[in-house]
Design a protein around this motif. Sequence first.
Motif, PDB file in Angstrom:
ATOM      1  N   GLU A 113      24.369   9.006  -3.593  1.00  0.00           N
ATOM      2  CA  GLU A 113      25.269   7.902  -3.932  1.00  0.00           C
ATOM      3  C   GLU A 113      25.295   6.888  -2.796  1.00  0.00           C
ATOM      4  O   GLU A 113      25.296   7.254  -1.611  1.00  0.00           O
ATOM      5  N   TYR A 114      25.308   5.622  -3.148  1.00  0.00           N
ATOM      6  CA  TYR A 114      25.315   4.559  -2.146  1.00  0.00           C
ATOM      7  C   TYR A 114      26.758   4.192  -1.787  1.00  0.00           C
ATOM      8  O   TYR A 114      27.619   4.072  -2.654  1.00  0.00           O
ATOM      9  N   ASN A 115      27.002   4.015  -0.483  1.00  0.00           N
ATOM     10  CA  ASN A 115      28.301   3.546  -0.015  1.00  0.00           C
ATOM     11  C   ASN A 115      28.294   2.025   0.036  1.00  0.00           C
ATOM     12  O   ASN A 115      27.280   1.410   0.396  1.00  0.00           O
ATOM     13  N   LYS A 116      29.401   1.413  -0.298  1.00  0.00           N
ATOM     14  CA  LYS A 116      29.506  -0.047  -0.263  1.00  0.00           C
ATOM     15  C   LYS A 116      30.084  -0.495   1.074  1.00  0.00           C
ATOM     16  O   LYS A 116      31.092   0.043   1.532  1.00  0.00           O
ATOM     17  N   ILE A 117      29.433  -1.479   1.699  1.00  0.00           N
ATOM     18  CA  ILE A 117      29.919  -2.050   2.947  1.00  0.00           C
ATOM     19  C   ILE A 117      29.811  -3.575   2.874  1.00  0.00           C
ATOM     20  O   ILE A 117      29.066  -4.119   2.057  1.00  0.00           O
ATOM     21  N   GLY A 118      30.539  -4.240   3.729  1.00  0.00           N
ATOM     22  CA  GLY A 118      30.426  -5.685   3.816  1.00  0.00           C
ATOM     23  C   GLY A 118      29.193  -6.089   4.602  1.00  0.00           C
ATOM     24  O   GLY A 118      28.796  -5.402   5.541  1.00  0.00           O
ATOM     25  N   ILE A 119      28.582  -7.176   4.213  1.00  0.00           N
ATOM     26  CA  ILE A 119      27.414  -7.700   4.931  1.00  0.00           C
ATOM     27  C   ILE A 119      27.586  -9.203   5.151  1.00  0.00           C
ATOM     28  O   ILE A 119      27.831  -9.957   4.202  1.00  0.00           O
ATOM     29  N   VAL A 120      27.464  -9.606   6.397  1.00  0.00           N
ATOM     30  CA  VAL A 120      27.339 -11.024   6.762  1.00  0.00           C
ATOM     31  C   VAL A 120      25.966 -11.156   7.401  1.00  0.00           C
ATOM     32  O   VAL A 120      25.640 -10.410   8.334  1.00  0.00           O
ATOM     33  N   ALA A 121      25.137 -12.053   6.903  1.00  0.00           N
ATOM     34  CA  ALA A 121      23.766 -12.149   7.409  1.00  0.00           C
ATOM     35  C   ALA A 121      23.309 -13.598   7.468  1.00  0.00           C
ATOM     36  O   ALA A 121      23.827 -14.464   6.756  1.00  0.00           O
ATOM     37  N   GLY A 122      22.321 -13.831   8.309  1.00  0.00           N
ATOM     38  CA  GLY A 122      21.762 -15.173   8.447  1.00  0.00           C
ATOM     39  C   GLY A 122      21.089 -15.317   9.794  1.00  0.00           C
ATOM     40  O   GLY A 122      21.131 -14.411  10.629  1.00  0.00           O
ATOM     41  N   PRO A 123      20.471 -16.442  10.031  1.00  0.00           N
ATOM     42  CA  PRO A 123      19.707 -16.616  11.271  1.00  0.00           C
ATOM     43  C   PRO A 123      20.582 -16.759  12.497  1.00  0.00           C
ATOM     44  O   PRO A 123      21.738 -17.168  12.409  1.00  0.00           O
ATOM     45  N   CYS A 124      20.014 -16.410  13.635  1.00  0.00           N
ATOM     46  CA  CYS A 124      20.698 -16.636  14.909  1.00  0.00           C
ATOM     47  C   CYS A 124      21.102 -18.103  15.003  1.00  0.00           C
ATOM     48  O   CYS A 124      22.255 -18.414  15.312  1.00  0.00           O
ATOM     49  N   SER A 125      20.156 -18.983  14.709  1.00  0.00           N
ATOM     50  CA  SER A 125      20.406 -20.419  14.804  1.00  0.00           C
ATOM     51  C   SER A 125      19.958 -21.143  13.543  1.00  0.00           C
ATOM     52  O   SER A 125      18.920 -20.810  12.961  1.00  0.00           O
ATOM     53  N   ALA A 126      20.739 -22.125  13.140  1.00  0.00           N
ATOM     54  CA  ALA A 126      20.289 -23.056  12.111  1.00  0.00           C
ATOM     55  C   ALA A 126      19.304 -24.018  12.773  1.00  0.00           C
ATOM     56  O   ALA A 126      19.655 -24.700  13.737  1.00  0.00           O
ATOM     57  N   GLU A 127      18.067 -24.047  12.301  1.00  0.00           N
ATOM     58  CA  GLU A 127      17.023 -24.823  12.961  1.00  0.00           C
ATOM     59  C   GLU A 127      16.642 -26.077  12.180  1.00  0.00           C
ATOM     60  O   GLU A 127      16.422 -27.143  12.765  1.00  0.00           O
ATOM     61  N   ASN A 128      16.564 -25.946  10.874  1.00  0.00           N
ATOM     62  CA  ASN A 128      16.257 -27.093  10.024  1.00  0.00           C
ATOM     63  C   ASN A 128      16.689 -26.763   8.593  1.00  0.00           C
ATOM     64  O   ASN A 128      17.000 -25.604   8.268  1.00  0.00           O
ATOM     65  N   ARG A 129      16.714 -27.764   7.759  1.00  0.00           N
ATOM     66  CA  ARG A 129      17.205 -27.589   6.387  1.00  0.00           C
ATOM     67  C   ARG A 129      16.362 -26.570   5.623  1.00  0.00           C
ATOM     68  O   ARG A 129      16.901 -25.695   4.927  1.00  0.00           O
ATOM     69  N   GLY A 130      15.041 -26.678   5.724  1.00  0.00           N
ATOM     70  CA  GLY A 130      14.166 -25.781   4.983  1.00  0.00           C
ATOM     71  C   GLY A 130      14.380 -24.333   5.362  1.00  0.00           C
ATOM     72  O   GLY A 130      14.441 -23.446   4.489  1.00  0.00           O
ATOM     73  N   GLN A 131      14.473 -24.067   6.659  1.00  0.00           N
ATOM     74  CA  GLN A 131      14.698 -22.703   7.129  1.00  0.00           C
ATOM     75  C   GLN A 131      16.017 -22.159   6.614  1.00  0.00           C
ATOM     76  O   GLN A 131      16.106 -21.007   6.170  1.00  0.00           O
TER      77      GLN A 131
END
Length: 252
Positions: free
Chosen positions: A4-22
């Motif tokens: 069975e999978y446990n549910k957890i919160g996730i916040v994710a994303g790049p260290c830095s915003a570099e450009n719009r496309g990224q």
Amino acid sequence: MKKEYNKIGIVAGPCSAENRGQMLETAKGLKNIGVGTIRAGLWKPRSRFGTFEGVGEHGLVWLNEIQQELGLKVMTEVALPSHVEAVMKAGIDMVWIGARTSVNPFMIHELAEALKGCDIPVWIKNPVCPDVELWIGAVERLQHAGLKDIRIIHRGFCTVGHHPYRNAPLWELAEDFRTRFPGMPFYCDPSHIAGKRELVPSVCEKALSLHIDGLFIESHCCPQEALSDSSQQLTPAALSGLLDSLHVSIEK
């Protein structure tokens, strides 16, 4: 028997915003795996002058686009009252206070004053030095300013001889801190503890064994091209694989 999978919160994303496309490519990849909150640094407190220190307010436009086009929540780091003013004007959903800021009571006081009346979640990382009282004091200053939704990020500490990690986890200090604020959401930042993506899984395993509420983790659409912390970031696909291997799913 299927585990069975446990549910957890996730916040994710790049260290830095570099450009719009990224930013858009990373956010779309993370949305596809179920992540609902994107993190990205706009103002980067770097050790050496002349290194990439972030795109600043310009990146708020990209975060707004992610909000509007993808329906995701967004957050960024604030270290000065002027940062708070800019993100509040832009309607950013959440902010975090970094380890190089939480180490300084004067800076925390200034941020707490700037955040007064802001009805958004404020996350705070442990200070860079292994001082639980300093960490507690930072939270208390935010509470004194009337902030109601405070969340915690354990990202490890700078110590002598913390090999193989970038920052020593010092789990016992984190557990000591939690006893003082038992009801406060507590997340682990395995990226900054590990410093290397191959060490991230073992850090996550340990954090999950301590029944944390979630992970605050770095993810980039193309880590090898990242302008900061390239060695510790995961692609959205790799993050999905990691969560599957840990037998956890993302809490909505």
